[in-house]
Design a protein around this motif. Structure first.
Motif, PDB file in Angstrom:
ATOM      1  N   PRO A 150       1.111  -0.781  -0.226  1.00 29.96           N
ATOM      2  CA  PRO A 150       0.299   0.227  -0.160  1.00 29.96           C
ATOM      3  C   PRO A 150       1.182   1.595   0.260  1.00 29.96           C
ATOM      4  O   PRO A 150       2.334   1.425   0.812  1.00 29.96           O
ATOM      5  CB  PRO A 150      -1.141  -0.263   1.914  1.00 29.96           C
ATOM      6  CG  PRO A 150      -0.050  -0.863   2.154  1.00 29.96           C
ATOM      7  CD  PRO A 150       1.075  -1.975   0.893  1.00 29.96           C
ATOM      8  N   SER A 151       0.342   2.726  -0.881  1.00 26.63           N
ATOM      9  CA  SER A 151       0.667   4.214  -0.599  1.00 26.63           C
ATOM     10  C   SER A 151       0.115   4.811  -0.028  1.00 26.63           C
ATOM     11  O   SER A 151       0.984   5.917   0.129  1.00 26.63           O
ATOM     12  CB  SER A 151       1.232   4.127  -1.661  1.00 26.63           C
ATOM     13  OG  SER A 151      -0.229   3.868  -2.770  1.00 26.63           O
ATOM     14  N   ASP A 152      -0.876   4.597   0.911  1.00 30.50           N
ATOM     15  CA  ASP A 152      -1.481   5.657   1.958  1.00 30.50           C
ATOM     16  C   ASP A 152      -0.579   5.773   3.077  1.00 30.50           C
ATOM     17  O   ASP A 152      -0.285   5.064   3.419  1.00 30.50           O
ATOM     18  CB  ASP A 152      -3.185   5.576   1.005  1.00 30.50           C
ATOM     19  CG  ASP A 152      -3.026   5.772   0.406  1.00 30.50           C
ATOM     20  OD1 ASP A 152      -3.006   6.162  -0.778  1.00 30.50           O
ATOM     21  OD2 ASP A 152      -4.467   4.808   0.341  1.00 30.50           O
ATOM     22  N   GLU A 153      -0.746   6.911   3.524  1.00 29.83           N
ATOM     23  CA  GLU A 153      -0.385   7.276   5.106  1.00 29.83           C
ATOM     24  C   GLU A 153      -1.558   6.689   5.807  1.00 29.83           C
ATOM     25  O   GLU A 153      -2.800   7.278   5.730  1.00 29.83           O
ATOM     26  CB  GLU A 153       0.282   8.465   4.914  1.00 29.83           C
ATOM     27  CG  GLU A 153       1.688   9.093   4.633  1.00 29.83           C
ATOM     28  CD  GLU A 153       2.213   9.269   5.366  1.00 29.83           C
ATOM     29  OE1 GLU A 153       1.835  10.790   5.552  1.00 29.83           O
ATOM     30  OE2 GLU A 153       3.479   9.736   4.485  1.00 29.83           O
TER      31      GLU A 153
ATOM     32  N   MET B 164       2.354   2.683   6.666  1.00 28.46           N
ATOM     33  CA  MET B 164       2.146   2.986   5.264  1.00 28.46           C
ATOM     34  C   MET B 164       0.913   1.850   5.304  1.00 28.46           C
ATOM     35  O   MET B 164       1.223   1.339   5.367  1.00 28.46           O
ATOM     36  CB  MET B 164       3.092   2.980   4.975  1.00 28.46           C
ATOM     37  CG  MET B 164       4.423   4.185   4.329  1.00 28.46           C
ATOM     38  SD  MET B 164       3.498   5.431   4.008  1.00 28.46           S
ATOM     39  CE  MET B 164       3.333   4.771   2.167  1.00 28.46           C
TER      40      MET B 164
ATOM     41  N   GLU C 156      -3.148   0.804   4.232  1.00 29.94           N
ATOM     42  CA  GLU C 156      -5.002   0.617   3.317  1.00 29.94           C
ATOM     43  C   GLU C 156      -5.857   0.342   4.375  1.00 29.94           C
ATOM     44  O   GLU C 156      -6.045  -0.217   4.947  1.00 29.94           O
ATOM     45  CB  GLU C 156      -4.789  -0.478   2.554  1.00 29.94           C
ATOM     46  CG  GLU C 156      -6.927   0.603   1.787  1.00 29.94           C
ATOM     47  CD  GLU C 156      -6.479  -1.021   0.612  1.00 29.94           C
ATOM     48  OE1 GLU C 156      -7.923  -1.428   0.687  1.00 29.94           O
ATOM     49  OE2 GLU C 156      -5.897  -1.540   0.467  1.00 29.94           O
TER      50      GLU C 156
ATOM     51  N   HIS D 118       1.097  -5.525   4.405  1.00 28.95           N
ATOM     52  CA  HIS D 118       1.312  -4.267   4.444  1.00 28.95           C
ATOM     53  C   HIS D 118       3.056  -4.473   4.818  1.00 28.95           C
ATOM     54  O   HIS D 118       3.484  -3.371   5.993  1.00 28.95           O
ATOM     55  CB  HIS D 118       0.909  -3.836   5.755  1.00 28.95           C
ATOM     56  CG  HIS D 118      -0.887  -3.125   5.384  1.00 28.95           C
ATOM     57  ND1 HIS D 118      -1.743  -3.757   5.095  1.00 28.95           N
ATOM     58  CD2 HIS D 118      -0.883  -2.677   5.333  1.00 28.95           C
ATOM     59  CE1 HIS D 118      -2.635  -3.764   4.567  1.00 28.95           C
ATOM     60  NE2 HIS D 118      -2.546  -1.986   4.938  1.00 28.95           N
TER      61      HIS D 118
ATOM     62  N   ALA E 170       5.113   4.848   8.269  1.00 28.97           N
ATOM     63  CA  ALA E 170       5.352   5.740   7.607  1.00 28.97           C
ATOM     64  C   ALA E 170       7.021   6.529   7.936  1.00 28.97           C
ATOM     65  O   ALA E 170       7.000   7.022   8.889  1.00 28.97           O
ATOM     66  CB  ALA E 170       4.336   6.263   7.268  1.00 28.97           C
TER      67      ALA E 170
END
Length: 456
Positions: free
Chosen positions: A274-277, A315, A317, A431, A454
Motif C-alpha cells: 500500500p502507498s497511503d498514510e 503506510m 490501506e 503491509h 511511514a
C-alpha cells in the motif's frame, strides 16, 4: 644503481640479470683461486655449488613470485569491461535483463553475466557490474534454459519464483545472440507473472474451498426444506424451530462467502504494498467504538492504551487495517469471560526485534508471520489480549490456515468460518508487517501485529 621496485610494475629481468652476473663472479672467483692452488679444494667446490644453487633459485623463483603477485592483485577499475553500447537502452527497461556469456559446457563457473540492467540488479541484488551467473541466479530451471541458449542455440522458457514472504513468480526467457564477438552469448529476460499466477490459484482455491465449506450448510438447508414440506408443515412449533435453524445456516453461508471473497481480493494484490498514510490509532478507535455494543452484550469491556493521534502513522490501506483490528478484537470479545476485559495496547517506533518480544516467558510464544528485510525499519505494534481459555501450544502453528478451527471450538457460540486469522495474516503480509501469538491453556490469548511506520 637503482633496482625496479615491486610496486612500480617494471620489468624484473634487469634485476635478475644483475643477480646472475654477481652470482657468476662469486662462482668464478673461488674456481680461479683453486686453479692457482691458492685455496683448499673442498671449501672452494662447496662455495661454488652454493652460489650456483642461488643463481638457479633467483632465475626461477623471482619471475614466478612476480607473476603470482600480479594474479593476486585486484583488477583496477579502469581494466573492467566497458559497458556495452546498448546498455543505456536496456537500463530503461522495466523487465530485468542480463547479458550472459559461457565458456566450456562442463565448466559451470564459466557462465558469467556481463551486464545487468537496473531492474535485474534490484531484483537479484547484484552489487557488481559482472560476475558468475550463479551468484545472481540459483534456480536450476533458469540455469538450464540459459545453457540451452548458450550451447544448443535454442530459445528456452522457465518459471522462476523469488523467495521471501512476498513471493513473486517470473517467467525466464533465454535467447541466443548471433553475430557477436563471443559466439556463446545469450540474453536472459524475466517477465513478472505474479498477478496472473495469483489469479489462477485464487480462482482454483475459491472454487475448492467454496464447494467444500458450503456443502454442509446447503445440505442442512435442503433437509429442513424437505421436512417443512412434509409432516412439519402443519406443526407451528416445529416450523418455527426449523426456520430459525435455516436462518442460522443461511447467515453462516453469507459470512463464509463474504470471507472467501475478501480473502481472494487480498491475495490478488498481496504483492503490491500500500502507498497511503494511515493513522493506526484512529483506526483502532473506530473499531472499538463499533464493537462497543457487542462487548456490552457479552459483559466485556475494552481497556485501550493507544498512541496519541498523529504519532502512529503507517503506510497502509485503511479499510484493510480496520478489518485486521476488527477480526482480532471480535475474537477477543468472543472468547473473553463475562465480566472480564480485553486489552488493546499500541506502541510506536519499535524495531522488529522489540516488536516480537514476548510479554511473558511463562506463556508459549510463536511468530506466525515475519517480514522480509526488517532491519533498519521502525514499526507500530498493536496487541489485543484476552483472559479466555487460551490455546494449547500444539495448535498455535496452524492458526492462520484456511478453515482451521481449534478442537472444541468448531461449534456453539465460538464457531466461525475459520478464515479470520488467515485474512489477518495476508493483510499484514501485504503491509510488510508481522504477526505473533502468545497463548497457553488457561492463560488467555494475545495477538500482536506490527506494520512499518511511514517515512517522516
Amino acid at each position: 644503481m637503482v633496482l625496479p621496485s615491486e610496486s612500480s610494475g617494471a620489468d624484473p629481468f634487469p634485476a635478475i640479470s644483475l643477480a646472475v652476473v654477481i652470482g657468476g663472479l662469486g662462482v668464478a672467483a673461488p674456481l680461479v683461486l683453486l686453479a692457482f692452488g691458492a685455496i683448499d679444494p673442498a671449501p672452494a667446490i662447496a662455495a661454488a655449488a652454493v652460489m650456483i644453487g642461488g643463481i638457479v633459485a633467483a632465475w626461477y623463483l623471482i619471475p614466478n613470485s612476480r607473476r603470482a603477485t600480479a594474479e593476486a592483485e585486484p583488477i583496477p577499475p579502469a581494466a573492467l569491461r566497458a559497458p556495452p553500447p546498448y546498455a543505456g537502452i536496456l537500463e530503461q527497461l522495466a523487465d530485468p535483463v542480463l547479458l550472459v556469456s559461457g565458456g566450456a559446457r562442463e565448466d559451470l563457473n564459466a557462465r558469467r553475466f556481463l551486464f545487468a540492467n537496473a531492474a535485474a540488479r534490484e531484483l537479484l541484488r547484484i552489487q557488481r557490474p559482472e560476475g558468475p551467473l550463479t551468484t545472481a541466479v540459483r534456480a536450476p530451471e533458469v540455469l538450464a534454459v540459459v545453457d540451452e541458449a548458450l550451447f544448443d542455440r535454442a530459445t528456452g522458457h522457465a518459471l522462476y519464483q523469488s523467495g521471501g514472504v512476498q513471493d513473486r513468480v517470473w517467467r525466464a526467457r533465454a535467447t541466443p545472440l548471433e553475430g557477436m564477438e563471443d559466439s556463446r552469448l545469450a540474453l536472459l529476460s524475466l517477465r513478472d507473472e505474479t498477478e496472473f499466477r495469483r489469479s489462477e490459484r485464487t480462482r482454483a482455491d475459491f472454487l475448492a474451498n467454496a464447494s467444500h465449506e458450503l456443502r454442509t450448510p446447503l445440505a442442512s438447508l435442503a433437509g429442513f426444506i424437505e421436512t417443512l414440506r412434509g409432516h412439519a408443515k402443519d406443526d407451528p412449533v416445529a416450523r418455527d424451530r426449523f426456520l430459525g435453524i435455516m436462518q442460522v445456516q443461511a447467515e453462516r453461508m453469507r459470512r463464509l462467502i463474504d470471507d472467501l471473497m475478501s480473502l481472494s481480493r487480498i491475495e490478488l494484490g498481496e504483492h503490491i504494498p500500500p502507498s497511503d498514510e494511515v493513522d493506526l490509532a484512529l483506526v483502532a478507535i473506530d473499531v472499538l467504538d463499533a464493537l462497543g455494543p457487542l462487548a456490552a452484550e457479552r459483559s466485556v469491556r475494552f481497556e485501550a492504551s493507544l498512541a496519541p493521534v498523529g504519532d502512529a502513522i503507517v503506510m497502509g490501506e485503511r479499510d484493510q487495517l480496520l478489518q485486521v483490528i476488527q477480526n482480532l478484537a471480535e475474537n477477543a470479545v468472543k472468547y473473553a469471560p463475562r465480566g472480564s476485559s480485553v486489552e488493546v495496547t499500541m506502541e510506536v517506533g519499535l524495531e522488529a526485534m522489540a516488536a516480537v518480544t514476548p510479554t511473558s516467558v511463562f506463556v508459549p510464544h510463536l511468530s506466525l508471520l515475519t517480514p522480509d528485510h526488517a532491519g533498519g525499519r521502525l514499526y507500530v505494534s498493536l496487541r489485543v489480549s484476552d483472559s479466555g481459555p487460551g490455546i494449547a501450544r500444539g495448535y498455535l502453528p496452524r492458526l492462520t490456515e484456511r478453515f482451521y478451527r481449534v478442537e472444541g471450538q468448531k461449534s456453539g457460540e465460538h464457531s466461525g468460518t475459520g478464515l479470520g486469522l488467515a485474512i489477518v495474516k495476508h493483510i499484514v503480509n501485504r503491509h510488510r508487517g508481522g504477526l505473533t501469538v502468545e497463548s497457553g491453556e488457561g492463560r488467555g490469548a494475545a495477538f500482536t501485529i506490527y506494520v512499518p511506520m511511514a517515512e517522516a
